[in-house]
Design a protein around this motif. Structure first.
Motif, short mmCIF file in Angstrom:
data_model
loop_
_atom_site.label_atom_id
_atom_site.label_comp_id
_atom_site.label_asym_id
_atom_site.label_seq_id
_atom_site.Cartn_x
_atom_site.Cartn_y
_atom_site.Cartn_z
N HIS A 121 23.48 78.52 44.68
CA HIS A 121 22.71 78.90 43.50
C HIS A 121 23.13 78.04 42.31
O HIS A 121 24.22 77.47 42.30
CB HIS A 121 22.89 80.39 43.18
N GLY A 122 22.25 77.99 41.33
CA GLY A 122 22.51 77.18 40.15
C GLY A 122 21.23 76.95 39.39
O GLY A 122 20.15 77.38 39.80
N PHE A 123 21.35 76.27 38.26
CA PHE A 123 20.19 75.98 37.44
C PHE A 123 19.58 74.64 37.82
O PHE A 123 20.27 73.71 38.22
CB PHE A 123 20.57 75.95 35.95
N GLN A 124 18.25 74.57 37.62
CA GLN A 124 17.51 73.35 37.92
C GLN A 124 16.69 72.96 36.70
O GLN A 124 16.04 73.79 36.07
CB GLN A 124 16.57 73.56 39.11
N THR A 125 16.73 71.68 36.32
CA THR A 125 15.92 71.18 35.22
C THR A 125 14.70 70.44 35.76
O THR A 125 14.60 70.15 36.97
CB THR A 125 16.74 70.23 34.33
N TRP A 126 13.79 70.10 34.86
CA TRP A 126 12.59 69.38 35.28
C TRP A 126 12.91 68.01 35.85
O TRP A 126 12.15 67.49 36.68
CB TRP A 126 11.62 69.25 34.10
N GLU A 127 14.05 67.41 35.43
CA GLU A 127 14.40 66.09 35.95
C GLU A 127 14.69 66.11 37.45
O GLU A 127 14.63 65.07 38.11
CB GLU A 127 15.63 65.52 35.23
N VAL A 128 15.02 67.28 37.99
CA VAL A 128 15.41 67.39 39.40
C VAL A 128 14.27 67.99 40.22
O VAL A 128 14.50 68.51 41.31
CB VAL A 128 16.70 68.21 39.54
N THR A 129 13.05 67.96 39.71
CA THR A 129 11.89 68.43 40.46
C THR A 129 11.19 67.25 41.13
O THR A 129 11.28 66.11 40.65
CB THR A 129 10.89 69.14 39.52
N PRO A 130 10.48 67.48 42.22
CA PRO A 130 9.79 66.38 42.91
C PRO A 130 8.76 65.67 42.04
O PRO A 130 8.46 64.50 42.26
CB PRO A 130 9.13 67.07 44.10
N MET A 131 8.21 66.37 41.04
CA MET A 131 7.20 65.75 40.19
C MET A 131 7.77 64.56 39.42
O MET A 131 7.11 63.54 39.23
CB MET A 131 6.62 66.78 39.22
N TYR A 132 9.03 64.71 38.94
CA TYR A 132 9.65 63.65 38.14
C TYR A 132 10.74 62.92 38.92
O TYR A 132 10.80 61.69 38.89
CB TYR A 132 10.24 64.23 36.85
N ALA A 133 11.63 63.63 39.56
CA ALA A 133 12.66 63.05 40.45
C ALA A 133 13.39 61.89 39.80
O ALA A 133 13.44 60.77 40.32
CB ALA A 133 12.03 62.60 41.76
N ILE A 134 13.98 62.15 38.63
CA ILE A 134 14.72 61.07 37.94
C ILE A 134 16.23 61.32 38.00
O ILE A 134 16.98 60.69 37.25
CB ILE A 134 14.24 60.90 36.49
N ARG A 135 16.66 62.23 38.84
CA ARG A 135 18.09 62.43 39.10
C ARG A 135 18.33 62.30 40.59
O ARG A 135 17.63 62.90 41.40
CB ARG A 135 18.56 63.80 38.60
N SER A 136 19.35 61.52 40.93
CA SER A 136 19.59 61.19 42.34
C SER A 136 20.50 62.22 43.00
O SER A 136 21.63 62.45 42.55
CB SER A 136 20.22 59.80 42.44
N TRP A 137 20.01 62.81 44.08
CA TRP A 137 20.85 63.70 44.88
C TRP A 137 21.93 62.91 45.63
O TRP A 137 22.99 63.46 45.95
CB TRP A 137 20.00 64.49 45.88
N ALA A 138 21.66 61.64 45.91
CA ALA A 138 22.68 60.82 46.57
C ALA A 138 23.91 60.70 45.68
O ALA A 138 25.06 60.78 46.17
CB ALA A 138 22.11 59.43 46.87
N TYR A 139 23.70 60.51 44.38
CA TYR A 139 24.83 60.44 43.45
C TYR A 139 25.57 61.78 43.40
O TYR A 139 26.81 61.82 43.40
CB TYR A 139 24.33 60.06 42.06
N VAL A 140 24.83 62.88 43.37
CA VAL A 140 25.46 64.20 43.32
C VAL A 140 26.29 64.45 44.58
O VAL A 140 27.42 64.96 44.51
CB VAL A 140 24.39 65.29 43.14
N LEU A 141 25.76 64.06 45.73
CA LEU A 141 26.46 64.32 47.00
C LEU A 141 27.79 63.58 47.10
O LEU A 141 28.68 64.03 47.83
CB LEU A 141 25.56 63.91 48.18
N LEU A 142 27.95 62.48 46.40
CA LEU A 142 29.22 61.76 46.42
C LEU A 142 30.38 62.64 45.95
O LEU A 142 31.54 62.40 46.33
CB LEU A 142 29.15 60.51 45.53
#
Length: 564
Positions: free
Chosen positions: A86-107
């Motif tokens: 669980h956690g908060f999600q911003t519009w940057e992490v939605t498929p419509m915009y997708a301007i934040r990388s999950w690959a970077y987060v997974l590191l």
């Protein structure tokens, strides 16, 4: 009576110890003119530099503030979602915009999961991630310092080490969970390799530098690639470390261009895992670096970063003065200082006049000072400005300042010799060392005051959430009988760790009002306590909750957003 017996002793054959090789000195771009044969200035070796820097960087990971709400809602919260569901999600992490990388987060999942596997809780996992980031920054900084000592000048390397060590800017940027901080690490390491002049024989230098710049841009922040422009110019157009006769200049240039092209193609392979992870998590084909560039550059009037505020052209000047104080004017004086040195103290740049078939040290050093100017010009031209945008160039500020300080010291030496007509007296004078030491110490003291002020005035969010977990929730369990009180006289240091799992029975909600942007993240909120927003003066778009049932590395639906 004296014995006539004589004793013959045979010495065992011993391999003579090999002579300790002498480390070559004065091999860098900048050449000392005084005390060249004296004992070399103190500089820490790589391991010593790592140990010293690590003390400061780990302290920053433990005690520095979270400077930007983007760090929390776009990176800490997605990481918490992967880790805990669980956690908060911003519009940057939605498929419509997708301007934040999950690959970077997974590191950053490995250090968080390591602490979770040891049953140490979420709060230690938060600091484990910050410490892991700080260790990475430490290694890159130590590598840069040692390379400057070897390739530029020993004194410049020493100035750089202490400027990095005590800088308030590096205190904030090194442990930050931000793509711009990741780009800073990659740029620092790339710059360390790029300090060596380019040659046709040294293919590894080109490959390493290209891959490091590409990693910082693809995994971290794509705009940081602008810092590589002077390196690209050197690779394509300058002789640099080679010696090239005019008759073979064309074939030499073709080989250099071909080498950089191949290194670029090889570096492009970094896109493969990044695109694969991001496309899987967003549920469709996604190239996050391109999305970032498209939104920020080609977004149009209805989109783009300008919607979130603009700042005057001098924003970065004031901001850098807060974080680097006296080093800022030194850093931006470096190219003028180099030009003056070329006129009045040319021997410091070249012991002999360069031949037509080689590049001069003046040209090479100019290219190494240029990235800071390029980066500052690009960011100043943008209407939307934020402190974190300058992070990739923070180590370069210290490098340029160190070079400028060294060149100014050279002017003082020239003036002293001119006044006394004695190089010997100049070599014995302590004036030059006292002046440079005073500048470095002053910069460190002002930075220390800045760090203490940030703690005193802006550390409240982290302190409050620490008190919530350490005091208020255990007190609630005590008064409700779910946790027996400690025996009288028990010292706080002897108190056992408290299991806060029963808190879930109360269905507690932590409500955030108009200062929601100060929330430090779910990692500092115990499981069992939900976090929500209440109506306040803020009328913008707030983060929403991720869909909890699809979390914990279940790759489908990571981009779902239930509402705002």
């Amino acid at each position: 009576m004296t014995s006539n017996t004589q004793t013959l002793r045979l010495r065992r054959n011993e391999d003579p110890k090999p002579p300790v090789p002498r480390v070559a000195r004065h091999t860098g771009i900048l050449q000392d003119q005084l005390r060249r044969s004296a004992r070399r200035p103190w500089n820490p070796d790589f391991l010593t530099a790592v140990r010293i820097l690590l003390l400061i960087r780990v302290a920053a990971a433990m005690y520095s503030n979270i400077q930007d709400c983007d760090e929390v809602f776009n990176f800490w919260e997605p990481l918490h979602y992967i880790d805990h569901g669980h956690g908060f999600q911003t519009w940057e992490v939605t498929p419509m915009y997708a301007i934040r990388s999950w690959a970077y987060v997974l590191l950053h999942l490995i250090p968080a999961r390591l602490l979770l596997a040891l049953n140490l809780g979420k709060r230690p996992a938060f600091f484990a991630v910050r410490i892991a980031i700080a260790v990475l920054s430490t290694l890159c900084e130590a590598k840069l310092c040692r390379t400057v000592v070897e390739k530029v000048n020993e004194r410049v390397g020493r100035y750089l080490f202490f400027m990095l060590l005590f800088s308030a800017g590096m205190w904030n940027a090194a442990p930050a969970f931000l793509p711009s901080s990741f780009a800073m690490y990659a740029t620092t390491l790339a710059f360390a390799y790029a300090l060596e002049p380019s040659t046709v024989k040294n293919k590894q230098r080109t490959l390493f530098v290209t891959m490091l710049f590409a990693t910082g841009a693809i995994v971290g922040w794509p705009f940081a690639l602008a810092l590589s422009l002077p390196f690209v110019f050197e690779e394509l157009f300058l002789i640099s470390g080679d010696r090239v006769e005019p008759s073979v200049r064309s074939s030499w240039m073709v080989s250099r261009w071909k080498r950089l092209f191949i290194a670029g193609l090889t570096s492009g392979l970094i896109f493969v895992p990044v695109i694969a992870i991001d496309s899987t998590t967003y549920g469709r084909w996604t190239i996050v670096p391109w999305n970032i560039v498209r939104y920020n550059i080609f977004g149009g009037s209805e989109r783009g970063p300008d919607l979130y505020g603009t700042a005057p052209w001098y924003f970065y000047i004031f901001n850098l003065l807060l974080n680097f104080n006296v080093l800022v004017p030194l850093a931006f004086m470096s190219l003028p200082c180099l030009a003056i040195t070329y006129r009045i103290d040319r021997k410091r740049l070249e012991m002999s006049k360069p031949r037509p078939d080689q590049s001069s040290p003046f040209t090479l050093l100019t290219l190494r000072l240029a990235p800071l100017y390029v980066w500052t010009a690009i960011l100043t031209a943008q209407a939307h400005k934020e402190e974190r945008f300058m992070f990739p160039a923070y180590p370069l500020i210290c490098f340029n300042a160190a070079v400028a300080l060294y060149l100014i010291r050279g002017w003082m030496e020239v003036a002293y010799i001119s006044a006394t007509n004695s190089s010997y007296r100049a070599s014995k004078s302590i004036i030059f060392g006292a002046v440079t030491c005073s500048v470095v110490v002053l910069a460190g003291l002002v930075s220390l005051s800045r760090i203490l002020a940030l703690w005193h005035y802006y550390h409240a969010p982290l302190s409050v959430f620490n008190r919530l977990e350490a005091s208020e929730l255990p007190r609630l369990l005590n008064v409700t009988g779910l946790l027996p009180p400690l025996p009288l006289g028990t010292d706080e240091s002897d108190a056992p760790s408290i299991d806060l799992t029963p808190i879930g029975e109360f269905d507690l909600r932590l409500c955030l009002g108009k200062e929601w942007y100060r929330f430090p993240g779910h990692y500092l909120v115990p499981n069992g306590v939900k976090v929500d927003f209440v109506k306040s003066e803020f009328d913008g778009l707030l983060p929403a909750h991720f869909e909890e049932s699809r979390a914990k590395l279940g790759f489908s639906g990571w981009g779902d957003r239930r509402g705002a």
